[in-house]
Design an enzyme around this catalytic site. Structure first.
Site, PDB file in Angstrom:
ATOM      1  CG  HIS A  13      93.978  -1.698 -33.376  1.00  0.00           C
ATOM      2  ND1 HIS A  13      94.103  -1.581 -32.143  1.00  0.00           N
ATOM      3  CD2 HIS A  13      95.044  -2.060 -33.845  1.00  0.00           C
ATOM      4  CE1 HIS A  13      95.214  -1.900 -31.743  1.00  0.00           C
ATOM      5  NE2 HIS A  13      95.868  -2.467 -32.970  1.00  0.00           N
ATOM      6  CG  HIS A  68      90.133  -3.854 -24.501  1.00  0.00           C
ATOM      7  ND1 HIS A  68      91.010  -4.946 -24.344  1.00  0.00           N
ATOM      8  CD2 HIS A  68      91.058  -2.924 -25.116  1.00  0.00           C
ATOM      9  CE1 HIS A  68      92.221  -4.646 -24.627  1.00  0.00           C
ATOM     10  NE2 HIS A  68      92.043  -3.423 -25.176  1.00  0.00           N
ATOM     11  CG  ASP A  94      91.014   3.815 -28.855  1.00  0.00           C
ATOM     12  OD1 ASP A  94      91.003   2.859 -29.082  1.00  0.00           O
ATOM     13  OD2 ASP A  94      92.008   4.839 -28.985  1.00  0.00           O
TER      14      ASP A  94
HETATM   15  C1  SDX Z   1      92.056  -0.581 -28.910  1.00  0.00           C
HETATM   16  O1  SDX Z   1      93.583  -5.151 -28.347  1.00  0.00           O
HETATM   17  C2  SDX Z   1      94.107  -4.233 -27.745  1.00  0.00           C
HETATM   18  O2  SDX Z   1      94.907  -4.294 -26.825  1.00  0.00           O
HETATM   19  C3  SDX Z   1      93.487  -2.926 -28.474  1.00  0.00           C
HETATM   20  C4  SDX Z   1      94.010  -1.665 -27.810  1.00  0.00           C
HETATM   21  C5  SDX Z   1      95.551  -1.464 -27.600  1.00  0.00           C
HETATM   22  O3  SDX Z   1      96.010  -0.522 -27.002  1.00  0.00           O
HETATM   23  O4  SDX Z   1      96.337  -2.073 -28.614  1.00  0.00           O
HETATM   24  O5  SDX Z   1      93.537  -1.604 -26.465  1.00  0.00           O
HETATM   25  C6  SDX Z   1      93.597  -0.194 -28.373  1.00  0.00           C
HETATM   26  O6  SDX Z   1      92.036  -0.814 -29.961  1.00  0.00           O
HETATM   27  C7  SDX Z   1      90.878  -0.380 -28.135  1.00  0.00           C
HETATM   28  C8  SDX Z   1      89.657  -0.553 -28.629  1.00  0.00           C
HETATM   29  C9  SDX Z   1      89.074   0.421 -29.716  1.00  0.00           C
HETATM   30  N1  SDX Z   1      88.061  -0.133 -30.266  1.00  0.00           N
HETATM   31  C10 SDX Z   1      86.795   0.110 -30.327  1.00  0.00           C
HETATM   32  O7  SDX Z   1      86.638   1.122 -29.267  1.00  0.00           O
HETATM   33  C11 SDX Z   1      85.692  -0.012 -31.236  1.00  0.00           C
HETATM   34  C12 SDX Z   1      84.525  -0.570 -30.290  1.00  0.00           C
HETATM   35  N2  SDX Z   1      84.567  -1.826 -29.685  1.00  0.00           N
HETATM   36  C13 SDX Z   1      84.470  -3.023 -30.420  1.00  0.00           C
HETATM   37  O8  SDX Z   1      84.245  -3.108 -31.671  1.00  0.00           O
HETATM   38  C14 SDX Z   1      84.890  -4.071 -29.723  1.00  0.00           C
HETATM   39  O9  SDX Z   1      84.568  -3.808 -28.334  1.00  0.00           O
HETATM   40  C15 SDX Z   1      86.313  -4.351 -29.621  1.00  0.00           C
HETATM   41  C16 SDX Z   1      86.938  -4.636 -31.123  1.00  0.00           C
HETATM   42  C17 SDX Z   1      87.458  -3.630 -28.962  1.00  0.00           C
HETATM   43  C18 SDX Z   1      86.669  -5.818 -28.902  1.00  0.00           C
HETATM   44  O10 SDX Z   1      85.822  -6.690 -29.858  1.00  0.00           O
HETATM   45  P1  SDX Z   1      85.565  -8.326 -29.610  1.00  0.00           P
HETATM   46  O11 SDX Z   1      86.500  -8.721 -28.236  1.00  0.00           O
HETATM   47  O12 SDX Z   1      85.819  -9.219 -30.519  1.00  0.00           O
HETATM   48  O13 SDX Z   1      84.060  -8.383 -28.989  1.00  0.00           O
HETATM   49  P2  SDX Z   1      82.983  -8.591 -29.808  1.00  0.00           P
HETATM   50  O14 SDX Z   1      83.137  -7.631 -31.045  1.00  0.00           O
HETATM   51  O15 SDX Z   1      82.864 -10.194 -30.004  1.00  0.00           O
HETATM   52  O16 SDX Z   1      81.648  -8.025 -28.993  1.00  0.00           O
HETATM   53  C19 SDX Z   1      80.991  -8.970 -28.167  1.00  0.00           C
HETATM   54  C20 SDX Z   1      79.900  -8.594 -27.746  1.00  0.00           C
HETATM   55  C21 SDX Z   1      78.901  -8.377 -29.127  1.00  0.00           C
HETATM   56  O17 SDX Z   1      77.668  -8.598 -28.770  1.00  0.00           O
HETATM   57  P3  SDX Z   1      76.923  -9.898 -29.164  1.00  0.00           P
HETATM   58  O18 SDX Z   1      77.264 -10.180 -30.429  1.00  0.00           O
HETATM   59  O19 SDX Z   1      77.334 -10.893 -27.727  1.00  0.00           O
HETATM   60  O20 SDX Z   1      75.366  -9.664 -28.964  1.00  0.00           O
HETATM   61  O21 SDX Z   1      79.728  -7.220 -27.303  1.00  0.00           O
HETATM   62  C22 SDX Z   1      79.258  -6.123 -28.415  1.00  0.00           C
HETATM   63  C23 SDX Z   1      79.123  -6.954 -29.553  1.00  0.00           C
HETATM   64  O22 SDX Z   1      78.063  -6.552 -30.405  1.00  0.00           O
HETATM   65  N3  SDX Z   1      80.042  -5.056 -28.332  1.00  0.00           N
HETATM   66  C24 SDX Z   1      79.389  -3.704 -28.482  1.00  0.00           C
HETATM   67  C25 SDX Z   1      80.707  -3.086 -28.474  1.00  0.00           C
HETATM   68  N4  SDX Z   1      81.886  -3.825 -28.466  1.00  0.00           N
HETATM   69  C26 SDX Z   1      81.484  -5.106 -28.322  1.00  0.00           C
HETATM   70  N5  SDX Z   1      78.159  -3.161 -28.457  1.00  0.00           N
HETATM   71  C27 SDX Z   1      78.191  -1.963 -28.518  1.00  0.00           C
HETATM   72  N6  SDX Z   1      79.193  -1.087 -28.617  1.00  0.00           N
HETATM   73  C28 SDX Z   1      80.533  -1.856 -28.365  1.00  0.00           C
HETATM   74  N7  SDX Z   1      81.622  -0.694 -28.401  1.00  0.00           N
END
Ligand code: SDX
Length: 441
Positions: free
Chosen positions: A267, A306, A362
């Site tokens: 997050h 996201h 971010d």
């Molecule tokens: C914020 O919700 C909001 O509105 C948040 C926010 C706000 O203003 O409040 O926008 C602020 O928190 C932005 C997000 C910041 N976090 C990151 O950048 C961390 C990296 N991103 C992730 O961990 C992830 O993308 C999330 C947490 C942001 C979203 O997670 P989800 O929706 O639960 O997605 P997921 O983890 O189920 O991933 C889906 C797929 C997976 O692959 P498979 O299992 O299908 O093979 O996408 C892949 C994940 O492995 N994946 C990534 C990835 N993010 C998801 N692979 C590589 N790098 C990534 N960053």
């Protein structure tokens, strides 16, 4: 055609008409689907709420497919370009843009609350010299609940309004004190003749000069970043504030819960993790090799992906432009070239495209914060300052919502059936039992 779902329970052949309102069905309607007399009914199962609306809200609208973000109906692009953080905080909290008199009163009322009790300085001095400032912010905001016992009267409108002004006013002061503490610098008191963000910069960076004069480009850019982070509907930290606040605890404790959730790398902690990743990659030439690591699943590309935005995060687009305005003053942060190459390669790679992984808010914000002179550990603290207005608006909306009660989800129990206690001396050695679930601890 009626706005209903017809659900047929094939276990009994019975059908049920369920109303669709605001694009959703009440999952409690599933309780009528019973396979037998003693059946409790069907439960909705949605771990991490990927398709569950927890509330009705009038504050922020997101459209993940079209990359739309609006606070109270106003597009984020217009607010970032023409408004300022305090005005957006008023809009988000009260629902309308203020007129001249209302804004002057709001600005005065928030400014009146920028000071903190002197004991807060003693409290913060108790943290280690190398404490993460987000941990200091978390502990100190929670501690504020002991300074304002009147805040527990959460169903009193005037009390909610007073705590809202106090928290929006004091978050920058506590954040600045945390920064000064880890730097070993003396605390700087608020300078209420400066703007909201100008005063924050003064409390952070003033040294021996009599009055701090913020650079107008830096002041405007940081204020715009606060606008961009002000609210984002039911994100993880807002969900935490609403859930904790639903017990009717005071708002300082509820906002501390939001700070705790924001602290995590999935997050708000992502902006710090992004810069660490970019520094580890080091140069544009190393980017291609690093992308292979992200695709292997070894690690996540922080700042990408996201839950809601599946094309682009409109805030990321604005922040990317903002970076170059800041670099005009600070000099270019070389990490921007690594970030741009990372984005270019990722957006052409099926792994990211198939998973709809795009830069989020971010991905570029940390590069700007670093250019402004903030240490990486302060990045999530800056996010928290902006989000405080949103957390408070969402908290107050939850308190006022007659449909909201204490947040208490159910579960699907998958554990052991009933079994009898075995006295210690009669138990077989754990090593003989493959089913011992030691990995649960
Ligand atoms: C914020 O919700 C909001 O509105 C948040 C926010 C706000 O203003 O409040 O926008 C602020 O928190 C932005 C997000 C910041 N976090 C990151 O950048 C961390 C990296 N991103 C992730 O961990 C992830 O993308 C999330 C947490 C942001 C979203 O997670 P989800 O929706 O639960 O997605 P997921 O983890 O189920 O991933 C889906 C797929 C997976 O692959 P498979 O299992 O299908 O093979 O996408 C892949 C994940 O492995 N994946 C990534 C990835 N993010 C998801 N692979 C590589 N790098 C990534 N960053």
């Amino acid at each position: 055609m009626a706005d209903t779902l017809t659900i047929t329970d094939n276990r009994t052949g019975k059908s049920y008409e369920v109303p669709i309102e605001n694009g959703a069905i009440p999952t409690t309607a599933l309780l009528q689907c019973r396979a037998s007399e003693d059946d409790v009914g069907v439960r909705g199962y949605d771990p991490s709420f990927t398709n569950t609306a927890s509330c009705k809200s009038r504050i922020t609208f997101l459209d993940g497919e079209r990359g739309i973000l609006r606070y109270r109906g106003y597009p984020i692009e217009q607010l970032a370009d023409q408004s300022n953080y305090l005005e957006c905080a008023y809009l988000i909290v009260k629902g309308e843009l203020p007129d001249v008199e209302s804004f002057a009163r709001w600005e005065r009322n928030v400014t009146l609350h920028t000071m903190v009790h002197e004991n807060i300085k003693t409290f913060i001095s108790g943290f280690r010299y190398d404490a993460h400032p987000m941990g200091i912010l978390l502990g100190t905001v929670g501690a504020l609940s002991t300074f304002y016992p009147d805040a527990s009267d959460v169903e009193n409108l005037e009390s909610r309004r007073l705590q809202t002004r106090r928290l929006i006013g004091k978050l920058p002061t506590i954040a600045a004190y945390a920064y000064r503490h880890i730097r070993g610098y003396p605390y700087i008191y608020p300078d209420n003749d400066l703007s909201y963000t100008g005063n924050f910069l003064s409390m952070l960076f003033r040294m021996q000069e009599r009055r701090y004069k913020p650079d107008p480009v830096i002041e405007r850019a940081l204020d715009t970043l606060f606008v961009l982070h002000a609210d984002h509907e039911q994100n993880c930290s807002t969900n935490a504030v609403r859930a904790v606040g639903s017990s009717l605890v005071d708002p300082y404790s509820a906002i501390a819960a939001g700070i705790a959730a924001l602290y995590g790398p999935r997050h708000g902690g992502a902006n710090e993790a992004v810069v660490r990743t970019l520094q580890r990659i080091g140069s544009v030439g190393n980017v291609a090799r690093s992308v292979a690591q992200f695709k292997s699943g070894e690690e996540r590309l922080m700042g990408f992906g996201h839950r809601v935005y599946k094309n682009f995060d409109p805030r990321g687009t604005i922040i990317k432009k903002l970076a170059y305005e800041v670099f005009e003053v600070t000099g270019k942060n070389p990490l921007i070239d690594v970030a741009l190459e990372l984005e270019r390669i990722a957006l052409e790679d099926d792994y990211f495209v198939e998973r709809k992984l795009y830069p989020n808010v971010d991905f570029y914000s940390g590069i700007i914060y670093q250019a402004m002179g903030f240490p990486m550990t302060m990045f999530p603290v800056l996010f928290a300052i902006g989000r405080t207005a949103g957390w408070l608006a969402q908290w107050a909306e939850m308190i006022r919502d007659p449909e909201q009660r204490i947040a208490r989800p159910r579960q699907l129990y998958c554990g052991e059936d009933e079994r009898d206690y075995i006295p210690l001396d009669d138990r077989s050695p754990a090593g003989d039992r493959e089913d011992m679930v030691s990995d649960d601890i």
